[in-house]
Design an enzyme around this catalytic site. Structure first.
Site, PDB file in Angstrom:
ATOM      1  N   CYS A   2      16.594  28.080  58.856  1.00 31.03           N
ATOM      2  CA  CYS A   2      16.081  26.717  58.706  1.00 31.03           C
ATOM      3  C   CYS A   2      15.799  26.094  60.074  1.00 31.03           C
ATOM      4  O   CYS A   2      16.520  26.342  61.038  1.00 31.03           O
ATOM      5  CB  CYS A   2      17.087  25.834  57.991  1.00 31.03           C
ATOM      6  SG  CYS A   2      17.590  26.495  56.417  1.00 31.03           S
ATOM      7  N   ARG A  27      11.019  31.347  62.920  1.00 32.06           N
ATOM      8  CA  ARG A  27      12.437  31.528  62.598  1.00 32.06           C
ATOM      9  C   ARG A  27      12.635  32.089  61.195  1.00 32.06           C
ATOM     10  O   ARG A  27      13.711  32.575  60.869  1.00 32.06           O
ATOM     11  CB  ARG A  27      13.170  30.183  62.683  1.00 32.06           C
ATOM     12  CG  ARG A  27      13.201  29.606  64.075  1.00 32.06           C
ATOM     13  CD  ARG A  27      13.576  28.151  64.022  1.00 32.06           C
ATOM     14  NE  ARG A  27      14.971  27.945  63.722  1.00 32.06           N
ATOM     15  CZ  ARG A  27      15.933  27.800  64.622  1.00 32.06           C
ATOM     16  NH1 ARG A  27      15.625  27.857  65.899  1.00 32.06           N
ATOM     17  NH2 ARG A  27      17.177  27.601  64.267  1.00 32.06           N
ATOM     18  N   TRP A  73      15.153  28.200  54.760  1.00 30.10           N
ATOM     19  CA  TRP A  73      15.391  29.612  54.438  1.00 30.10           C
ATOM     20  C   TRP A  73      16.495  29.590  53.396  1.00 30.10           C
ATOM     21  O   TRP A  73      17.636  29.241  53.690  1.00 30.10           O
ATOM     22  CB  TRP A  73      15.827  30.352  55.703  1.00 30.10           C
ATOM     23  CG  TRP A  73      15.922  31.831  55.542  1.00 30.10           C
ATOM     24  CD1 TRP A  73      14.911  32.739  55.643  1.00 30.10           C
ATOM     25  CD2 TRP A  73      17.107  32.594  55.271  1.00 30.10           C
ATOM     26  NE1 TRP A  73      15.393  34.008  55.448  1.00 30.10           N
ATOM     27  CE2 TRP A  73      16.736  33.954  55.214  1.00 30.10           C
ATOM     28  CE3 TRP A  73      18.446  32.269  55.057  1.00 30.10           C
ATOM     29  CZ2 TRP A  73      17.643  34.973  54.962  1.00 30.10           C
ATOM     30  CZ3 TRP A  73      19.356  33.286  54.804  1.00 30.10           C
ATOM     31  CH2 TRP A  73      18.943  34.627  54.764  1.00 30.10           C
ATOM     32  N   ASN A  99      20.381  22.179  58.359  1.00 26.00           N
ATOM     33  CA  ASN A  99      20.384  23.614  58.635  1.00 26.00           C
ATOM     34  C   ASN A  99      21.843  24.046  58.655  1.00 26.00           C
ATOM     35  O   ASN A  99      22.659  23.383  59.277  1.00 26.00           O
ATOM     36  CB  ASN A  99      19.708  23.856  60.001  1.00 26.00           C
ATOM     37  CG  ASN A  99      19.857  25.276  60.492  1.00 26.00           C
ATOM     38  OD1 ASN A  99      20.250  26.161  59.747  1.00 26.00           O
ATOM     39  ND2 ASN A  99      19.534  25.502  61.757  1.00 26.00           N
ATOM     40  N   GLY A 100      22.165  25.131  57.959  1.00 23.38           N
ATOM     41  CA  GLY A 100      23.546  25.600  57.934  1.00 23.38           C
ATOM     42  C   GLY A 100      24.001  25.789  56.499  1.00 23.38           C
ATOM     43  O   GLY A 100      23.192  25.796  55.571  1.00 23.38           O
ATOM     44  N   GLU A 477      17.352  52.077  65.541  1.00 26.63           N
ATOM     45  CA  GLU A 477      16.496  50.929  65.835  1.00 26.63           C
ATOM     46  C   GLU A 477      15.091  51.136  65.243  1.00 26.63           C
ATOM     47  O   GLU A 477      14.495  50.212  64.686  1.00 26.63           O
ATOM     48  CB  GLU A 477      16.444  50.712  67.369  1.00 26.63           C
ATOM     49  CG  GLU A 477      15.478  49.647  67.852  1.00 26.63           C
ATOM     50  CD  GLU A 477      15.704  48.257  67.237  1.00 26.63           C
ATOM     51  OE1 GLU A 477      16.738  48.035  66.579  1.00 26.63           O
ATOM     52  OE2 GLU A 477      14.812  47.413  67.393  1.00 26.63           O
ATOM     53  N   LYS A 481      13.286  48.701  62.509  1.00 24.66           N
ATOM     54  CA  LYS A 481      11.955  48.131  62.738  1.00 24.66           C
ATOM     55  C   LYS A 481      11.043  48.418  61.562  1.00 24.66           C
ATOM     56  O   LYS A 481      10.383  47.537  61.036  1.00 24.66           O
ATOM     57  CB  LYS A 481      11.373  48.784  64.004  1.00 24.66           C
ATOM     58  CG  LYS A 481      10.796  48.008  65.095  1.00 24.66           C
ATOM     59  CD  LYS A 481      11.505  46.939  65.809  1.00 24.66           C
ATOM     60  CE  LYS A 481      12.545  46.143  65.132  1.00 24.66           C
ATOM     61  NZ  LYS A 481      13.515  45.493  65.944  1.00 24.66           N
ATOM     62  N   GLU A 484      12.150  46.576  58.244  1.00 21.12           N
ATOM     63  CA  GLU A 484      12.067  45.117  58.168  1.00 21.12           C
ATOM     64  C   GLU A 484      10.644  44.594  58.081  1.00 21.12           C
ATOM     65  O   GLU A 484      10.415  43.540  57.496  1.00 21.12           O
ATOM     66  CB  GLU A 484      12.851  44.434  59.298  1.00 21.12           C
ATOM     67  CG  GLU A 484      12.248  44.552  60.682  1.00 21.12           C
ATOM     68  CD  GLU A 484      13.040  43.779  61.737  1.00 21.12           C
ATOM     69  OE1 GLU A 484      12.957  44.140  62.905  1.00 21.12           O
ATOM     70  OE2 GLU A 484      13.727  42.803  61.380  1.00 21.12           O
ATOM     71  N   HIS A 500      25.508  66.926  55.771  1.00 17.27           N
ATOM     72  CA  HIS A 500      26.699  66.404  55.094  1.00 17.27           C
ATOM     73  C   HIS A 500      26.334  65.452  53.962  1.00 17.27           C
ATOM     74  O   HIS A 500      27.189  64.699  53.501  1.00 17.27           O
ATOM     75  CB  HIS A 500      27.621  65.730  56.115  1.00 17.27           C
ATOM     76  CG  HIS A 500      28.114  66.682  57.159  1.00 17.27           C
ATOM     77  ND1 HIS A 500      28.993  67.701  56.874  1.00 17.27           N
ATOM     78  CD2 HIS A 500      27.801  66.801  58.473  1.00 17.27           C
ATOM     79  CE1 HIS A 500      29.225  68.391  57.985  1.00 17.27           C
ATOM     80  NE2 HIS A 500      28.502  67.870  58.961  1.00 17.27           N
ATOM     81  N   LYS A 595      14.332  34.701  62.083  1.00 17.33           N
ATOM     82  CA  LYS A 595      14.444  35.135  63.477  1.00 17.33           C
ATOM     83  C   LYS A 595      15.818  34.803  64.039  1.00 17.33           C
ATOM     84  O   LYS A 595      16.427  35.584  64.742  1.00 17.33           O
ATOM     85  CB  LYS A 595      13.358  34.429  64.297  1.00 17.33           C
ATOM     86  CG  LYS A 595      13.341  34.807  65.770  1.00 17.33           C
ATOM     87  CD  LYS A 595      12.893  36.229  65.951  1.00 17.33           C
ATOM     88  CE  LYS A 595      12.882  36.683  67.391  1.00 17.33           C
ATOM     89  NZ  LYS A 595      12.802  38.154  67.465  1.00 17.33           N
TER      90      LYS A 595
HETATM   91  O1  M6R Z   1      19.290  36.839  68.083  1.00  9.44           O
HETATM   92  P1  M6R Z   1      20.114  38.082  67.882  1.00  9.44           P
HETATM   93  O2  M6R Z   1      19.774  39.163  68.814  1.00  9.44           O
HETATM   94  O3  M6R Z   1      21.593  37.792  67.866  1.00  9.44           O
HETATM   95  O4  M6R Z   1      19.742  38.565  66.429  1.00  9.44           O
HETATM   96  C1  M6R Z   1      20.395  39.637  65.825  1.00  9.44           C
HETATM   97  C2  M6R Z   1      19.602  40.182  64.661  1.00  9.44           C
HETATM   98  O5  M6R Z   1      19.468  39.202  63.669  1.00  9.44           O
HETATM   99  C3  M6R Z   1      18.218  40.653  65.084  1.00  9.44           C
HETATM  100  O6  M6R Z   1      18.283  41.594  66.112  1.00  9.44           O
HETATM  101  C4  M6R Z   1      17.477  41.275  63.884  1.00  9.44           C
HETATM  102  O7  M6R Z   1      18.112  42.449  63.501  1.00  9.44           O
HETATM  103  C5  M6R Z   1      16.015  41.523  64.239  1.00  9.44           C
HETATM  104  N1  M6R Z   1      15.156  40.905  63.278  1.00  9.44           N
HETATM  105  C6  M6R Z   1      15.642  42.945  64.259  1.00  9.44           C
HETATM  106  O8  M6R Z   1      14.305  43.113  64.608  1.00  9.44           O
END
Ligand code: M6R
Length: 600
Positions: A2, A27, A73, A99-100, A477, A481, A484, A500, A595
């Site tokens: 949010c 965000r 959000w 927000n929260g 990673e 990527k 997501e 395994h 974000k």
């Molecule tokens: O702002 P941060 O690095 O603490 O965020 C952590 C994760 O939310 C962030 O890396 C998330 O996994 C990304 N969207 C991945 O691309």
């Protein structure tokens, strides 16, 4: 997650709010709304979906000199117009954005508002109804606001309008981020400085549990007891052009391309006048006096931590553990006697990490935050900060922040090693320079990456990434990527683990992206590829120059073996980008994601 904006002044309030919300789109959100106040009352507009939809709904002729806005959000209640903020009290005197997460909202509703019929399913609406209840009971607005806040459990950033006092926006925060921005004859409220950079670069921090009265000519910060607190503003060092896409179709592509520049900037920022890599003495002392480092992070930053462990252990010989922030609080390992906690967070606002920071501070442990956002909560609250200098990262999928995190962690490892008298086997500045050049080559290989995405990922429903040693972490990673932004089910595995269990998932044509950048495990990972190929998999091998074999899909430019993750990740970022593009996905704002993850 949010986002909040607020404006009070003589300019076009609704336009400033809408523009601010557009800047907060990155965000992540699923509905949005604004409320503006004028002599005729409070006018609320809210819509499910994008800001563009909200913009259409807003009365373009409406004049007003005060208002608040919000991107939601969804946490409590589905994304919908009725659950979108702002929310209003029963009489519509009070209008609020939040927000929260208010963890005790059901209890508050039962206890204080048994007869109030809530319009939405949100936790937020309880807050505004409570406030009105206390005012109806005879409290002054400020007292009622403070009293309401004192009952809330969880996290909040709040901006509030009172129809009977059109000269003030009431603001407060606890755990969730919120800033007040200062202007000439106007003031603003924003979840982050980027939202209001269009009107000001002067900001004042708000601390947890303070309340702030924002009017056109003044900003008054008060503590819980109602005492006024003086706090100097700071200049947000953001370049407005950094947060524009320019000619790029997506922020993600722009941010991928920025990586060589970011690495060069990091080298510069961490070099002293003699060109030697350096880090503040107190940070190096903290690393070197720790008997163990605990890295705490989430998502991509967690993956950076896994690689960072290798850097610090191999260079400085300090033992490192890496933990997922959301698990750490209730799954705390037995700690060493003298730990140092290192929080890695692009945004510096991740609630899961912050909750660990709060916990370990109570034990008196030292903490270092590695973040891209100066002044962020994790930076302010830790003992030390190292900045990433990557420039704003807008796309939800983290790219340049990851490689910046790796670069800064490598510098931390190298500088700590030197201070411990451990001779380095290589010149890190020089190696990072080679990496920046290698990254340029990779960023120029977009056509090849797009072709790989076409060949391997156009129709698949899943994809596995495999690697051994540090390549395994890069594979994790790569999988994050891909999943997501393209919604392809993707998982990363250690090459040796396939047999395994995971190998049962291999079918005819299953794409396997294998990384082969490490000489000592090159033959083993290639053996794993053979095992999956024998079961019908479609292998895409990305290898390092010198280790390549004939059918490899792409050969990376050679860099120091310890630092290969900084280059190996780039093809994975680009392949994910093109896979998402080919599936018509919203690359920069993938579904369900935010974000800045400011709820636990
Ligand atoms: O702002 P941060 O690095 O603490 O965020 C952590 C994760 O939310 C962030 O890396 C998330 O996994 C990304 N969207 C991945 O691309």
């Amino acid at each position: 997650m949010c986002g909040i904006v607020g404006y009070i002044g003589q300019n076009d309030t609704k336009e400033i709010l809408l523009k601010g919300l557009e800047k907060l789109e990155y965000r992540g959100y699923d509905s949005a709304g604004i409320a503006v106040m004028n002599e005729n009352g409070v006018h609320v507009f809210k819509e499910k979906g994008r800001i563009a939809v909200l913009r259409e709904a807003v009365d373009s002729t409406l004049a007003s000199s005060v208002g608040i806005g919000h991107t939601r959000w969804a946490t409590h209640g589905v994304p919908s117009k009725v659950n979108a903020h702002p929310h209003q009290s029963e009489s519509e005197r009070f209008t609020l954005v939040h927000n929260g997460v208010i963890e005790n909202y059901s209890r508050l509703k039962r206890e204080y508002l048994p007869d109030v019929e809530l319009k939405s399913e949100t936790d937020t609406e309880v807050v505004v109804q409570l406030l009105e209840g206390f005012v109806n009971d005879g409290m002054e607005i400020e007292e009622a606001f403070r009293h309401t806040l004192s009952l809330l459990k969880g996290s909040y950033a709040i901006a509030l309008l009172d129809k009977e006092n059109k000269e003030t926006i009431y603001v407060a925060k606890s755990k969730s981020p919120l800033l007040v921005g200062l202007g000439d004859n106007f003031n603003v409220v924003a979840s982050d400085a980027m939202a209001m950079l269009q009107v000001t670069d002067q900001y004042v921090e708000i601390m947890d549990k303070e309340i702030v009265l924002v009017s056109e000519q003044s900003v008054t910060i008060k503590n819980l007891k109602g005492e006024v607190i003086e706090r100097a503003p700071y200049t947000a060092e953001l370049d407005a052009s950094d947060i524009e896409k320019g000619t790029y179709p997506h922020y993600m592509l722009k941010e991928i391309d920025e990586q060589p520049l970011v690495i060069r900037k990091i080298i510069q920022q961490y070099q002293d006048e003699n060109g030697k890599l350096t880090i503040a003495d107190d940070i190096v002392d903290a690393v070197n006096s720790a008997d163990r480092i605990y890295i705490i992070a989430a998502g991509t930053s967690y993956h950076a931590g896994l690689v960072g462990k290798q850097f610090i252990e191999k260079m400085a010989k300090v033992p490192v553990e890496v933990h997922v922030a959301s698990e750490f609080s209730y799954n705390m390992p037995l700690l060493s006697e003298n730990p140092l906690f290192v929080f890695i967070s692009q945004s510096g606002e991740t609630a899961d990490s912050r909750s660990v920071l709060v916990q370990i501070k109570e034990h008196g442990y030292k903490s270092l935050t590695i973040t891209n956002v100066p002044g962020s909560t994790l930076s302010r609250e830790a003992d030390y900060t190292l900045l990433l200098h990557a420039g704003p990262e807008i796309a939800v999928a983290s790219t340049k922040a990851y490689t910046a995190q790796l670069a800064v962690l490598s510098i931390l490892g190298a500088v700590a090693a030197e201070a411990r008298g451990i001779a380095s086997e290589f010149d890190l500045s020089q190696e990072l320079g080679i990496i920046a050049n290698g990254m340029e080559v990779l960023c120029d290989a977009k056509e090849e990456m797009e072709q790989i995405a076409r060949d391997f990922l156009s129709t698949t429903r899943n994809c596995f990434f495999i690697g051994r040693a540090v390549d395994y972490y890069v594979g994790l990673e790569g999988a994050l990527k891909l999943k997501e932004i393209s919604y392809i089910q993707a998982e990363g595995f250690a090459g040796g683990e396939l047999k395994h269990g995971t190998i049962a998932l291999i079918e005819e044509g299953t794409p396997i992206i294998a990384l082969a950048t490490q000489e000592h495990v090159n033959l083993s990972i290639r053996g794993n590829v053979k095992e999956v190929v024998a079961r019908g998999a479609n292998p895409c091998i990305i290898s390092m120059k010198g280790l390549e074999e004939e059918d490899d899909a792409y050969v990376l430019p050679v860099v120091h073996e310890l630092l290969t993750p900084l280059v190996a990740v780039i093809p994975l970022q680009l392949i994910s980008y093109y896979a998402a593009l080919h599936r018509d996905c919203d690359v920069d704002k993938p579904r369900n994601l935010a974000k800045s993850v400011t709820v636990e």
